[in-house]
Design a protein around this motif. Sequence first.
Motif: not given
Length: 186
Positions: A28-40, A69-80, A82-84
């Motif tokens: 989760l953390m890499p996909l949340l704001p400030g995370g490595e993958f999120y920023n990239a 069916i893969l989408d990085w924007r949806l992955a970021l939304d789903l990670a957010a 999952a965190a909250d």
Amino acid sequence: MEVFLADNLANGAGYCRHLAENIEPAILMPLLPGGEFYNAMISQSHASDCNGVCYDYLADYSNSEFHGILDWRLALDLAALAADERHPVDLTAEYWSGIPEKAARIFVNAVDGLEAQTIDSLTCLFRGKELFCVFTHPLWRTDHPSLINLATTLTLTSEALGLRQCNLFDALRRPGWCLTRLDFEG
């Protein structure tokens, strides 16, 4: 939301157990704001060129059957989410910026007489004075509050169920299918 992890080998190396016990820092953390993958992923160099899946992040030869069916924007939304679980799912996140307009250009170029308008921060297509469709977030229900507000603004009804909707995932990946479905509904 549930995530299932499974080792491929009997008596595996314990990666799944490790990930299950450390899911937040590992996944989760890499996909949340400030995370490595999120920023990239939200960087201008990536976000402007990638519609949803690319070989820099999600795509790989081994998952080629899932590229559609893969989408990085949806992955970021789903990670957010999952965190909250109270995290708002909408199109205001910076990584969704310009995506509804991109979908609108595809549709306007494909169908004569369509014009795009932004109403209540939602991108809508009109054919003359008639609403052709509104572009929605792929995770929204048909009765999302933003759609109810739009329906009220357009004085169609107090419910959004009457709005002709096209989610952005489908609009970008299979616009012909969306246009055929929308024409059939109209």
